[in-house]
Scaffold this active site. Sequence first.
Site, PDB file in Angstrom:
ATOM      1  N   HIS A   1       0.897  -1.142   0.058  1.00 13.50           N
ATOM      2  CA  HIS A   1      -0.097  -0.181  -0.136  1.00 13.50           C
ATOM      3  C   HIS A   1       1.042   1.228  -0.061  1.00 13.50           C
ATOM      4  CE1 HIS A   1      -3.509  -2.613   1.045  1.00 13.50           C
ATOM      5  NE2 HIS A   1      -2.729  -2.880   2.234  1.00 13.50           N
ATOM      6  N   ASP A   2       1.662   1.482   1.155  1.00 13.35           N
ATOM      7  CA  ASP A   2       2.351   2.832   1.379  1.00 13.35           C
ATOM      8  C   ASP A   2       3.239   3.127   0.238  1.00 13.35           C
ATOM      9  OD1 ASP A   2       0.660   3.057   3.352  1.00 13.35           O
ATOM     10  OD2 ASP A   2       1.884   2.412   4.935  1.00 13.35           O
TER      11      ASP A   2
END
Length: 313
Positions: A243-244
Amino acid sequence: MAPRQIIIDTDPGQDDAVAILLALASPEEIDLLGITAVAGNVPLSLTTRNARIICELAGKRETRIFAGCDRPLAHSLVTAEHVHGKTGLDGPDLPEPTMPVQEQHAVDFIIDTLRSRPAGTVTLCPIGPLTNIATALQRAPDIAARVQEIVLMGGAYFEVGNITPAAEFNIYVDPEAAEIVFGSGIPLTVMPLDVTHQALVTGARNTAFRSLETPVGTAVAQMTDFFERFDKAKYGSDGAPLHDPCVTAYLIRPELFSGRHINVEIETQSPLTRGMTVADWWGVTDRTPNALFMGGVEADGFFNLLTERLARL
Ligand SMILES: [Ca+2]
């Protein structure tokens, strides 16, 4: 072009770790002014600890790390040990950190940095709940006009939710904070689950990390190995979604991502859909667009970038 000056606001988290490592490995594009920790995946004491572990792993002990808010604006903290493990960084066996935490509170650091540098030169990169950023905006409304851009990981439209049927974790933990950020008028770029669920660490991509044969490559392979158990079981996917790192990759190679400039509002009231990002992807309202909401990523290009950069650490 001069590197972009950024602050990473984070709740590490294995995927936060990879996002930070990518930034630390990319000085041509990214000037990391500081890392601000927030409560999220695990409590604040652990996210602050984990940020220090990651910087030490990268050999970047000079990085400034600040501890921020230990709870959301209006509700009690929800954590995600079921995804990230007890420490938030389960997987590799990394030493306890010894580098210092700065004395200044993260929110004060964010405010001071924006006020002391020329307007429009600092980008905020939140990859956890938005508590620190919203608190800074509440306490110092003048900083909103000084932020170059906020590039954040959070929300979802087509993928809807991961922590509840309707909400993505970062927004769900502090929807009141998210409402402040999405209503701030600051240029927003959003990496929702719709994008991050396309950035999967398949077996071959994990092997590429491991084959770097460096402490960073090995640790990233072990972290993503740990992290993938949850998503494989839940979604039946090919590996862990990173995700990040979509946030820091966007700062380096924006052309890897595609999206739409649309209106996104945050649900804060409904017990069923609290924390939902109500994204007007199809343009069915006349609400003013407030975010570049991403929908796609070129996954191979993303992982090639990541592996190439992590090799430098
Ligand atoms: Ca995070």
